[in-house]
Design a protein around this motif. Structure first.
Motif, PDB file in Angstrom:
ATOM      1  N   TYR A  49      10.411  -3.152   0.107  1.00 22.98           N
ATOM      2  CA  TYR A  49      10.515  -4.345  -0.721  1.00 22.98           C
ATOM      3  C   TYR A  49      11.266  -5.397   0.089  1.00 22.98           C
ATOM      4  CZ  TYR A  49       8.955  -1.550  -4.658  1.00 22.98           C
ATOM      5  OH  TYR A  49       8.212  -0.757  -5.488  1.00 22.98           O
ATOM      6  N   TYR A  50      10.683  -6.568   0.151  1.00 19.96           N
ATOM      7  CA  TYR A  50      11.299  -7.640   0.946  1.00 19.96           C
ATOM      8  C   TYR A  50      12.172  -8.483   0.027  1.00 19.96           C
ATOM      9  CZ  TYR A  50      11.589 -10.879   4.897  1.00 19.96           C
ATOM     10  OH  TYR A  50      12.026 -11.625   5.961  1.00 19.96           O
ATOM     11  N   ARG A  81      17.310 -10.898  -4.429  1.00 19.29           N
ATOM     12  CA  ARG A  81      16.083 -11.140  -5.186  1.00 19.29           C
ATOM     13  C   ARG A  81      14.901 -10.493  -4.464  1.00 19.29           C
ATOM     14  NH1 ARG A  81      13.281 -12.082  -9.849  1.00 19.29           N
ATOM     15  NH2 ARG A  81      11.219 -12.844  -9.301  1.00 19.29           N
ATOM     16  N   ALA A  82      14.189  -9.596  -5.148  1.00 21.89           N
ATOM     17  CA  ALA A  82      12.990  -8.968  -4.575  1.00 21.89           C
ATOM     18  C   ALA A  82      11.856  -9.978  -4.567  1.00 21.89           C
ATOM     19  CB  ALA A  82      12.602  -7.741  -5.385  1.00 21.89           C
ATOM     20  N   GLN A 100      12.880  -7.669 -11.867  1.00 25.31           N
ATOM     21  CA  GLN A 100      12.365  -8.306 -10.657  1.00 25.31           C
ATOM     22  C   GLN A 100      11.065  -7.691 -10.157  1.00 25.31           C
ATOM     23  OE1 GLN A 100      15.284  -8.639  -7.557  1.00 25.31           O
ATOM     24  NE2 GLN A 100      16.655  -9.907  -8.765  1.00 25.31           N
ATOM     25  N   LEU A 101      10.850  -6.424 -10.372  1.00 24.29           N
ATOM     26  CA  LEU A 101       9.674  -5.764  -9.804  1.00 24.29           C
ATOM     27  C   LEU A 101       8.464  -5.793 -10.718  1.00 24.29           C
ATOM     28  CD1 LEU A 101      11.269  -2.621  -8.110  1.00 24.29           C
ATOM     29  CD2 LEU A 101      10.981  -4.938  -7.223  1.00 24.29           C
ATOM     30  N   ALA A 102       8.623  -6.277 -11.941  1.00 21.09           N
ATOM     31  CA  ALA A 102       7.484  -6.367 -12.853  1.00 21.09           C
ATOM     32  C   ALA A 102       6.482  -7.393 -12.312  1.00 21.09           C
ATOM     33  CB  ALA A 102       7.962  -6.783 -14.251  1.00 21.09           C
ATOM     34  N   GLY A 103       5.270  -6.931 -11.995  1.00 18.66           N
ATOM     35  CA  GLY A 103       4.230  -7.826 -11.487  1.00 18.66           C
ATOM     36  C   GLY A 103       4.500  -8.365 -10.102  1.00 18.66           C
ATOM     37  N   THR A 153      11.482 -18.967  -7.115  1.00 22.33           N
ATOM     38  CA  THR A 153      12.429 -18.281  -6.225  1.00 22.33           C
ATOM     39  C   THR A 153      13.840 -18.235  -6.794  1.00 22.33           C
ATOM     40  OG1 THR A 153      12.773 -20.354  -5.030  1.00 22.33           O
ATOM     41  CG2 THR A 153      11.139 -18.842  -4.152  1.00 22.33           C
ATOM     42  N   ASP A 154      13.954 -18.292  -8.096  1.00 21.82           N
ATOM     43  CA  ASP A 154      15.255 -18.124  -8.745  1.00 21.82           C
ATOM     44  C   ASP A 154      16.313 -19.067  -8.189  1.00 21.82           C
ATOM     45  OD1 ASP A 154      14.876 -16.181 -10.765  1.00 21.82           O
ATOM     46  OD2 ASP A 154      14.646 -14.679  -9.215  1.00 21.82           O
TER      47      ASP A 154
END
Length: 894
Positions: A389-390, A374-375, A444-447, A233-234
């Motif tokens: 996207y949440y 953060r997505a 962030q959206l990769a995978g 979660t960064d």
């Protein structure tokens, strides 16, 4: 790998992933489930991990423990304890589920057992004694039965301030100590030659253990490597927060500190034990984990940016520091000049300090947002074709993070992104450009993972899961909402999108108190138990309809002050909701349709739908009880259009149950009345004791009683088995009753009888209470049969007035029929004669609607009749009349 286990796994791999037969030491050319290419491979003799050979383009990998979880569940069934091997199942679990060489662990663990009395479930455990006293144990037989409780400390464990050390690890001789959370993580690292200890929880600072370690080493202390769990979660997870906290505290106490972290890919959390089983704890891998740890504990934005730059050698990139979004862009010419100028000043800076100061001088690191978005995951509503996207937006101060959705359009342009960020987060500003935003989203959206959604609250038949506010239940196991606002249930990720209805269910078993049951009995008696049984059945309405094809409605009527509201509001508390019901006369058909679709295995209570006068009368006519008929079988019966270019519509199912609460009896057709289980409350049985019990029920808080819903749904299997066992017998008994003819009435009341039996799984109901409730339900069925056999009250009133006005000493005055078997009446004439005598008659519109349903005197037709009572010039006058067949018992000559 165990021979039998190896054979089963190999057979499944060949079938499920289309591997070619063994070629040397490898299985090759399996079909990858992620990219679809025939690139999977694994070791033939120990196929623990399957990998896709397209490492850069796909990189999928799976562990057989996750792919075939059923093979790694009931260890004590497959490895029975013997006199010579009392820890057989524990050893097998450590060997095959965890991949450990147990010859090095002998004596450090035992096989024990654990019993959950509420679930009536037991399991074998692997138990490790702890320093300071007490123990920790892992449940190893189908642990999913116990929800999130897959491991446990004994009550009163004194492990705080200590750590667990693997057997044979001598901390006197080490130069470095890795501090991880779990015992299995420590063992995994230790088996790879890495000296590791387990802090047991992320919030346990091993103060006493560090004091002992300092004493052992004196001035030459080893370096501490903090490697607590990461959740991907960064820098916002508990493990990351505590690493930074403990590093700061340990440094203040004179310890040299590093950190190590596993970079999560979003395809499931990976820990140190998982890396051990995936052969990813070699020196080249450790370098990556230490780099991730260094990023976590970097002290300045420039320090973190340089770490990223030195590894990736990228000229520009976004990154997070201090819960803010930063942008790094290095102009080597400006950097060189800035550093040269600083060196000329000779301020005594170290090399690292020179780098940091030079980066600041040349503006290589700049903030582009006052917070860090953060997505987390992608969610979609397939019905409406909407998706979001949440995001979690972390803030640099002490305020909690904000979580909300962004649409696809809002993450594609800096202006739209900035507007949305500012609207959901106080003080949230994005000052970057679209190119910088695209770079951030690309990373962030990769995978990114996908979470399945439902647009209601309660039970989802498709997922076999109860989603109840902050808790969920599946197969009797309890799950809590995770930090990202969805439920992780095995491979299922699920959440509810509904925001207009909330349940507040207390999942703490110790807070639940079933003493309310005796007060319910004292206040409401058998009628209260009927209502409670219906409420219990509501929690399984979908399952019951799947087998029985229907579930009845409950009608609760009675005079004002009889206790209806007290009962219903308390029953709602058992489900975690402060509520009574909705007024269907105050909503449109479209609004009611949406309301009916908001719940699954929960009641939909309708109140005050019986208004018949005043300003509400005209509006009340918009509601027709016949709307409810499809709900009985689980259908709403009304489709709504979906915004699209095609002809798509959506007809949601009805997943809940119907409760009707009002003062008057429901005025509806036979089809609706036959679907109703009717309870009539009055004040005749009121007493001081009952009043006190009713008052006590009002004082129970949801925190104390909302555990009822969990106690019920966690016993789903037992309750449904009771229903299946007893309902057919009760139905046959009612069908044999001489006064019962309606199959539907028998079925409805039999279902409630079976639910009374099922109550014993949840509340302390006695045999006498059950017998009394069965007697009442039988009488209720008979009363319902009589109700549908009788005429509507307005029709009964009409015939009473007709007989009173028609029969006089001079003969009949309203019956125009010349046939002794028939009655012919003119409604205008009837109303005129009633007015003449000062009598109030039902509304003409109601009579026209209800008289065709007359039963005592069956309606025949509406036609012109040659009057037998209105004679002119010796001939009968033609009169428009409603014609009915006369009751044979009262047939007579004129």
């Amino acid at each position: 790998m165990n021979t039998t286990l190896h054979q089963v796994i190999t057979r499944r791999l060949l079938k499920d992933y289309e591997f070619k037969d063994k070629e040397g030491t490898w299985l090759r050319e399996g079909r990858c489930p992620h990219c679809g290419k025939k690139e999977l491979y694994t070791r033939a003799e120990s196929p623990w991990v399957i990998r896709c050979g397209r490492e850069n383009k796909c990189g999928w990998e799976g562990h057989v423990k996750d792919l075939y979880a059923d093979l790694f569940e009931s260890w004590s069934d497959r490895f029975a304890v013997t006199e010579t091997n009392p820890h057989a199942a524990a050893g097998a679990y450590l060997t095959h589920a965890r991949g450990f060489d147990i010859t090095r662990l002998r004596g450090s663990y035992t096989q024990e057992s654990y019993v959950d009395r509420e679930l009536d479930a037991s399991t074998a455990t692997v138990r490790f004694p702890l320093p300071g006293g007490g123990y920790w144990e892992r449940l190893i037989d189908r642990p999913q039965r116990f929800g999130k409780k897959k491991a446990r400390f004994n009550y009163g464990s004194q492990h705080a301030g200590h750590w667990w050390v693997p057997p044979g690890l001598d901390l006197k001789t080490v130069d470095e100590v890795w501090i991880v959370e779990g015992i299995f993580d420590a063992i995994a690292l230790w088996l790879h030659g890495i000296p590791a200890v387990a802090a047991l929880t992320c919030n346990n600072y091993p103060r006493h253990a560090l004091e002992q370690l300092a004493t052992l080493h004196g001035l030459r202390r080893p370096t501490l490597v903090w490697a607590l769990d990461t959740d991907g979660t960064d820098n916002d997870g508990a493990g990351q927060r505590y690493i930074r906290k403990w590093v700061k505290e340990a440094r203040q106490q004179g310890w040299d500190c590093k950190a190590a972290q596993i970079k999560q890919t979003g395809r499931g959390k990976i820990d140190w034990n998982d890396l051990h089983q995936r052969d990813r704890l070699g020196p080249e891998h450790l370098k990556d984990y230490l780099h991730e740890g260094a990023l976590l504990i970097a002290r300045t934005p420039s320090e973190k940016a340089l770490l990223i730059y030195n590894l990736a050698n990228k000229a520009e990139f976004p990154f997070e520091f201090g819960n803010r979004l930063w942008w790094f862009k290095l102009d080597l010419g400006k950097y060189a000049k800035a550093r040269e100028a600083l060196e000329d000043k000779d301020n005594g800076l170290t090399d690292d300090e020179l780098k940091d100061a030079a980066l600041q001088e040349c503006n290589a690191v700049t903030p582009i947002s006052t917070c860090y978005p953060r997505a987390l995951y992608y969610q979609r509503n397939d019905v409406t074709d909407e998706s979001w996207y949440y995001f979690r937006v972390s803030l640099p101060d002490d305020r909690p993070a904000v979580k909300n959705t962004f649409t696809g359009a809002q993450i594609m342009a800096a202006a739209e992104f900035g507007k949305r960020l500012a609207s959901i987060c106080a003080g949230g500003l994005y000052t970057g450009n679209t190119a910088q935003l695209m770079r951030l989203m690309e990373e962030q959206l990769a995978g990114i993972k996908t979470v399945e959604t439902i647009d209601f609250i309660g039970y989802s038949k498709e997922h076999g899961t109860y989603v109840l506010g902050d808790v969920a239940v599946k197969d009797g196991a309890l799950y809590e909402l995770n930090s990202e606002d969805y439920f992780e249930i095995g491979k299922l990720n699920i959440k509810s999108l509904l925001q207009s209805m909330k349940l507040t269910v207390n999942a703490n078993r110790a807070d639940y108190n079933d003493a309310w049951f005796s007060q319910l009995w004292t206040a409401f008696g058998v009628k209260g138990l009927v209502a409670l049984a219906f409420w219990l059945g509501t929690l399984f309405a979908e399952q019951i309809r799947a087998s029985d094809k229907s579930f009845p409605f409950l009608e609760v009527i009675g005079e004002a002050g009889a206790g209806k509201t007290t009962l219903i509001e308390f029953l709602w508390k058992l489900l975690g909701r402060e509520h009574e019901g909705i007024d269907p006369t105050k909503s449109t058909l479209a609004g009611r349709t949406r309301t009916f679709g908001q719940v699954g295995n929960l009641p939909m209570v309708m109140i005050e739908a019986d208004r018949s006068n005043g300003a509400d009368k005209q509006h009340a006519k918009q509601f027709d009880w016949d709307e409810l008929k499809p709900l009985y079988n689980g259908r709403i019966g009304r489709a709504r259009g979906i915004k699209s270019a095609g002809n798509e519509t959506y007809e949601p199912p009805f997943r809940g149950t119907v409760v009707i609460s009002q003062n008057a009896v429901v005025d509806a057709s036979d089809a609706v009345l036959q679907r109703i289980v009717h309870l009539n409350f009055d004040k005749s049985g009121h007493s001081a004791e009952g009043g006190a019990a009713g008052k006590a029920l009002e004082n129970w808080s949801m925190e104390q009683v909302s555990g009822f819903i969990l106690a019920a749904v966690r016993r789903e299997t037992k309750i449904l088995a009771t229903m299946a066992e007893y309902a057919p017998g009760y139905e046959a008994m009612l069908k044999a009753h001489p006064n019962l003819k309606s199959v539907r009435i028998c079925k409805n009341h039999a279902q409630i009888m079976a639910l009374v039996d099922a109550l014993e799984h949840v509340v302390p109901i006695s045999a006498d209470q059950k017998r009394a409730t069965f007697d009442l339900l039988t009488q209720m069925a008979v009363d319902r049969q009589q109700a549908i056999n009788a005429d509507h009250p307005i029709v009964q009133e009409f015939w009473e007035l007709f007989d009173h006005l028609n029969e006089t000493d001079q003969g009949e005055k309203l019956n125009h029929s010349r046939d002794d078997e028939l009655i012919a009446v003119s409604l205008p004439e009837f109303q005129s004669r009633a007015t003449q005598f000062g009598l109030r008659v039902p509304a003409y519109s109601d009579l026209k609607r209800l008289l065709p349903e007359s039963r005592a005197r069956q309606f025949q037709t509406y036609r012109t009749v040659n009057s037998a009572i209105r004679i002119t010039d010796g001939r009968g006058v033609s009169v428009k009349c409603w014609v009915f067949r006369r009751e044979r018992a009262v047939a007579s000559k004129h």
